[in-house]
Motif scaffolding. Structure first.
Motif, PDB file in Angstrom:
ATOM      1  N   GLY A  28      -2.338   2.508  11.079  1.00  0.00           N
ATOM      2  CA  GLY A  28      -2.090   3.945  10.960  1.00  0.00           C
ATOM      3  C   GLY A  28      -0.990   4.265   9.967  1.00  0.00           C
ATOM      4  O   GLY A  28      -0.350   5.314  10.041  1.00  0.00           O
ATOM      5  N   VAL A  29      -0.764   3.338   9.032  1.00  0.00           N
ATOM      6  CA  VAL A  29       0.332   3.492   8.072  1.00  0.00           C
ATOM      7  C   VAL A  29      -0.243   3.875   6.710  1.00  0.00           C
ATOM      8  O   VAL A  29      -1.259   3.326   6.278  1.00  0.00           O
ATOM      9  CB  VAL A  29       1.115   2.153   7.991  1.00  0.00           C
ATOM     10  CG1 VAL A  29       1.981   2.092   6.761  1.00  0.00           C
ATOM     11  CG2 VAL A  29       1.956   1.958   9.257  1.00  0.00           C
ATOM     12  N   THR A  30       0.382   4.830   6.037  1.00  0.00           N
ATOM     13  CA  THR A  30      -0.064   5.248   4.711  1.00  0.00           C
ATOM     14  C   THR A  30       0.786   4.574   3.638  1.00  0.00           C
ATOM     15  O   THR A  30       1.856   4.028   3.925  1.00  0.00           O
ATOM     16  CB  THR A  30       0.076   6.768   4.525  1.00  0.00           C
ATOM     17  OG1 THR A  30       1.479   7.092   4.587  1.00  0.00           O
ATOM     18  CG2 THR A  30      -0.671   7.530   5.610  1.00  0.00           C
ATOM     19  N   ARG A  31       0.306   4.645   2.395  1.00  0.00           N
ATOM     20  CA  ARG A  31       1.057   4.068   1.273  1.00  0.00           C
ATOM     21  C   ARG A  31       2.476   4.636   1.209  1.00  0.00           C
ATOM     22  O   ARG A  31       3.421   3.906   0.938  1.00  0.00           O
ATOM     23  CB  ARG A  31       0.322   4.356  -0.046  1.00  0.00           C
ATOM     24  CG  ARG A  31       1.135   3.951  -1.275  1.00  0.00           C
ATOM     25  CD  ARG A  31       0.480   4.400  -2.560  1.00  0.00           C
ATOM     26  NE  ARG A  31      -0.452   3.450  -3.068  1.00  0.00           N
ATOM     27  CZ  ARG A  31      -0.138   2.458  -3.935  1.00  0.00           C
ATOM     28  NH1 ARG A  31       1.080   2.327  -4.384  1.00  0.00           N
ATOM     29  NH2 ARG A  31      -1.041   1.631  -4.348  1.00  0.00           N
ATOM     30  N   PHE A  65      -4.890  -0.549   1.272  1.00  0.00           N
ATOM     31  CA  PHE A  65      -4.382   0.631   1.976  1.00  0.00           C
ATOM     32  C   PHE A  65      -5.406   1.199   2.957  1.00  0.00           C
ATOM     33  O   PHE A  65      -5.013   1.834   3.945  1.00  0.00           O
ATOM     34  CB  PHE A  65      -3.854   1.671   0.982  1.00  0.00           C
ATOM     35  CG  PHE A  65      -2.554   1.213   0.393  1.00  0.00           C
ATOM     36  CD1 PHE A  65      -1.400   1.194   1.163  1.00  0.00           C
ATOM     37  CD2 PHE A  65      -2.493   0.712  -0.896  1.00  0.00           C
ATOM     38  CE1 PHE A  65      -0.204   0.712   0.659  1.00  0.00           C
ATOM     39  CE2 PHE A  65      -1.303   0.235  -1.412  1.00  0.00           C
ATOM     40  CZ  PHE A  65      -0.155   0.235  -0.635  1.00  0.00           C
ATOM     41  N   ARG A  66      -6.698   0.906   2.728  1.00  0.00           N
ATOM     42  CA  ARG A  66      -7.684   1.280   3.750  1.00  0.00           C
ATOM     43  C   ARG A  66      -7.445   0.456   5.018  1.00  0.00           C
ATOM     44  O   ARG A  66      -7.397   0.997   6.122  1.00  0.00           O
ATOM     45  CB  ARG A  66      -9.102   1.056   3.214  1.00  0.00           C
ATOM     46  CG  ARG A  66     -10.172   1.432   4.218  1.00  0.00           C
ATOM     47  CD  ARG A  66     -11.524   1.616   3.566  1.00  0.00           C
ATOM     48  NE  ARG A  66     -12.097   0.385   3.034  1.00  0.00           N
ATOM     49  CZ  ARG A  66     -12.701  -0.546   3.774  1.00  0.00           C
ATOM     50  NH1 ARG A  66     -12.772  -0.417   5.098  1.00  0.00           N
ATOM     51  NH2 ARG A  66     -13.200  -1.625   3.210  1.00  0.00           N
ATOM     52  N   LEU A  67      -7.223  -0.849   4.846  1.00  0.00           N
ATOM     53  CA  LEU A  67      -6.995  -1.712   6.018  1.00  0.00           C
ATOM     54  C   LEU A  67      -5.689  -1.353   6.724  1.00  0.00           C
ATOM     55  O   LEU A  67      -5.621  -1.332   7.957  1.00  0.00           O
ATOM     56  CB  LEU A  67      -6.991  -3.187   5.604  1.00  0.00           C
ATOM     57  CG  LEU A  67      -8.331  -3.751   5.121  1.00  0.00           C
ATOM     58  CD1 LEU A  67      -8.169  -5.205   4.667  1.00  0.00           C
ATOM     59  CD2 LEU A  67      -9.389  -3.657   6.216  1.00  0.00           C
ATOM     60  N   LEU A  68      -4.641  -1.088   5.938  1.00  0.00           N
ATOM     61  CA  LEU A  68      -3.356  -0.736   6.565  1.00  0.00           C
ATOM     62  C   LEU A  68      -3.489   0.549   7.375  1.00  0.00           C
ATOM     63  O   LEU A  68      -2.926   0.680   8.465  1.00  0.00           O
ATOM     64  CB  LEU A  68      -2.257  -0.581   5.510  1.00  0.00           C
ATOM     65  CG  LEU A  68      -1.768  -1.862   4.841  1.00  0.00           C
ATOM     66  CD1 LEU A  68      -0.677  -1.549   3.830  1.00  0.00           C
ATOM     67  CD2 LEU A  68      -1.246  -2.857   5.874  1.00  0.00           C
ATOM     68  N   HIS A  69      -4.263   1.484   6.828  1.00  0.00           N
ATOM     69  CA  HIS A  69      -4.431   2.748   7.553  1.00  0.00           C
ATOM     70  C   HIS A  69      -5.263   2.544   8.808  1.00  0.00           C
ATOM     71  O   HIS A  69      -4.910   3.032   9.892  1.00  0.00           O
ATOM     72  CB  HIS A  69      -5.065   3.803   6.640  1.00  0.00           C
ATOM     73  CG  HIS A  69      -4.966   5.175   7.211  1.00  0.00           C
ATOM     74  ND1 HIS A  69      -6.063   5.876   7.638  1.00  0.00           N
ATOM     75  CD2 HIS A  69      -3.882   5.952   7.484  1.00  0.00           C
ATOM     76  CE1 HIS A  69      -5.662   7.047   8.140  1.00  0.00           C
ATOM     77  NE2 HIS A  69      -4.343   7.102   8.057  1.00  0.00           N
ATOM     78  N   GLU A  70      -6.329   1.764   8.691  1.00  0.00           N
ATOM     79  CA  GLU A  70      -7.214   1.581   9.847  1.00  0.00           C
ATOM     80  C   GLU A  70      -6.548   0.747  10.945  1.00  0.00           C
ATOM     81  O   GLU A  70      -6.718   1.026  12.133  1.00  0.00           O
ATOM     82  CB  GLU A  70      -8.524   0.920   9.410  1.00  0.00           C
ATOM     83  CG  GLU A  70      -9.402   1.872   8.617  1.00  0.00           C
ATOM     84  CD  GLU A  70     -10.665   1.233   8.048  1.00  0.00           C
ATOM     85  OE1 GLU A  70     -11.374   1.938   7.314  1.00  0.00           O
ATOM     86  OE2 GLU A  70     -10.927   0.041   8.324  1.00  0.00           O
ATOM     87  N   ARG A 121      -7.109  -9.214  11.787  1.00  0.00           N
ATOM     88  CA  ARG A 121      -6.415  -9.876  12.913  1.00  0.00           C
ATOM     89  C   ARG A 121      -4.935 -10.073  12.583  1.00  0.00           C
ATOM     90  O   ARG A 121      -4.069  -9.918  13.441  1.00  0.00           O
ATOM     91  CB  ARG A 121      -7.086 -11.214  13.239  1.00  0.00           C
ATOM     92  CG  ARG A 121      -8.413 -11.060  13.975  1.00  0.00           C
ATOM     93  CD  ARG A 121      -8.775 -12.318  14.751  1.00  0.00           C
ATOM     94  NE  ARG A 121      -9.072 -13.452  13.873  1.00  0.00           N
ATOM     95  CZ  ARG A 121     -10.268 -13.657  13.312  1.00  0.00           C
ATOM     96  NH1 ARG A 121     -11.272 -12.828  13.536  1.00  0.00           N
ATOM     97  NH2 ARG A 121     -10.464 -14.706  12.527  1.00  0.00           N
ATOM     98  N   ASP A 122      -4.645 -10.424  11.329  1.00  0.00           N
ATOM     99  CA  ASP A 122      -3.239 -10.584  10.930  1.00  0.00           C
ATOM    100  C   ASP A 122      -2.504  -9.239  11.021  1.00  0.00           C
ATOM    101  O   ASP A 122      -1.333  -9.177  11.432  1.00  0.00           O
ATOM    102  CB  ASP A 122      -3.140 -11.133   9.506  1.00  0.00           C
ATOM    103  CG  ASP A 122      -3.672 -12.559   9.386  1.00  0.00           C
ATOM    104  OD1 ASP A 122      -3.782 -13.241  10.435  1.00  0.00           O
ATOM    105  OD2 ASP A 122      -3.964 -12.989   8.251  1.00  0.00           O
ATOM    106  N   LEU A 123      -3.195  -8.174  10.639  1.00  0.00           N
ATOM    107  CA  LEU A 123      -2.566  -6.852  10.704  1.00  0.00           C
ATOM    108  C   LEU A 123      -2.354  -6.413  12.151  1.00  0.00           C
ATOM    109  O   LEU A 123      -1.418  -5.666  12.452  1.00  0.00           O
ATOM    110  CB  LEU A 123      -3.400  -5.822   9.932  1.00  0.00           C
ATOM    111  CG  LEU A 123      -3.420  -6.029   8.409  1.00  0.00           C
ATOM    112  CD1 LEU A 123      -4.338  -5.017   7.736  1.00  0.00           C
ATOM    113  CD2 LEU A 123      -2.016  -5.941   7.820  1.00  0.00           C
ATOM    114  N   ALA A 124      -3.194  -6.912  13.055  1.00  0.00           N
ATOM    115  CA  ALA A 124      -2.974  -6.614  14.477  1.00  0.00           C
ATOM    116  C   ALA A 124      -1.659  -7.229  14.949  1.00  0.00           C
ATOM    117  O   ALA A 124      -0.957  -6.655  15.798  1.00  0.00           O
ATOM    118  CB  ALA A 124      -4.143  -7.118  15.314  1.00  0.00           C
ATOM    119  N   VAL A 125      -1.306  -8.385  14.389  1.00  0.00           N
ATOM    120  CA  VAL A 125      -0.004  -9.001  14.707  1.00  0.00           C
ATOM    121  C   VAL A 125       1.125  -8.103  14.197  1.00  0.00           C
ATOM    122  O   VAL A 125       2.129  -7.880  14.882  1.00  0.00           O
ATOM    123  CB  VAL A 125       0.097 -10.421  14.094  1.00  0.00           C
ATOM    124  CG1 VAL A 125       1.480 -11.016  14.327  1.00  0.00           C
ATOM    125  CG2 VAL A 125      -0.993 -11.327  14.650  1.00  0.00           C
TER     126      VAL A 125
END
Ligand code: URA
Ligand code: SF4
Length: 181
Positions: free
Chosen positions: A68-71, A60-65, A169-173
């Motif tokens: 910008g998405v929270t749990r 959830f730290r990576l998703l937020h960074e 990088r995957d989350l950037a996709v």
């Protein structure tokens, strides 16, 4: 068809004999993201929610960074809803037996994108038969919803910053998918 109200007491497979709690998963019915992991670990088996242990903190730290998405904006669940003893990988039979519950959730939830974590979830959800190294970050579709597979955060906890960099990088996709939808 299964009734999701009965998931909390499911005894369809042998994992029901050793679990503390069925970890159903939760989130909005129209989340930004549906996040699908492998199976509950010890913290989740005790707490009853997916990804509340160390893997979840990193996730959830990576998703937020990166997004910008929270749990609370995610629907979070696992392919297998009960903890395998000693955190072993769920068997093919356990994955198959538990699958109708995930299918019910996939019917119920309409995310803007789907993110699978690790080999087990990515194979089960997207049908990949290549290792994660070959499939991560690739955009696929499931019922018209775009999805991406990435490494499991537990692999990042073991493998260090190089795995985290690939996950970013995957989350950037995924971010591009959310921006485009
Ligand atoms: N790992 C998973 O795959 N799922 C969880 O819920 C926790 C750890
Ligand atoms: Fe039921 Fe799935 Fe738990 Fe097995 S892992 S008992 S199929 S909820």
């Amino acid at each position: 068809m299964l009734d999701l109200n009965e998931l909390a007491t499911c005894t369809r497979c042998q994992l029901s004999l050793t679990r503390q709690r069925v970890v159903i998963g939760s989130g909005p019915n129209t989340p930004e993201l549906m996040v699908i992991g492998e199976a509950p670990g010890r913290s989740e088996d005790e707490g009853g929610e997916p990804f509340i242990g160390r893997s979840g903190q990193l996730l959830f730290r990576l998703l937020h960074e990166e997004l910008g998405v929270t749990r609370r904006q995610c629907f979070v669940t696992n392919v297998v809803k009960c903890r395998p003893p000693g955190n072993r990988t769920p068997t093919f039979l356990e994955i198959k037996t538990c699958r109708p519950w995930l299918d019910e959730q996939l019917d119920l939830v309409t995310p803007r994108a789907i993110l699978t974590l690790g080999n087990t979830a990515s194979r089960a959800v997207f049908g990949f038969d290549s290792p994660m190294g070959a499939v991560h970050g690739r955009v696929v579709h499931l019922g018209g919803v775009p999805g991406v597979a990435t490494y499991h955060p537990a692999a990042a906890l073991r493998g260090g910053s190089s795995v985290v960099q690939v996950m970013r990088r995957d989350l950037a996709v995924v971010r591009q998918l959310l921006d485009a939808s």
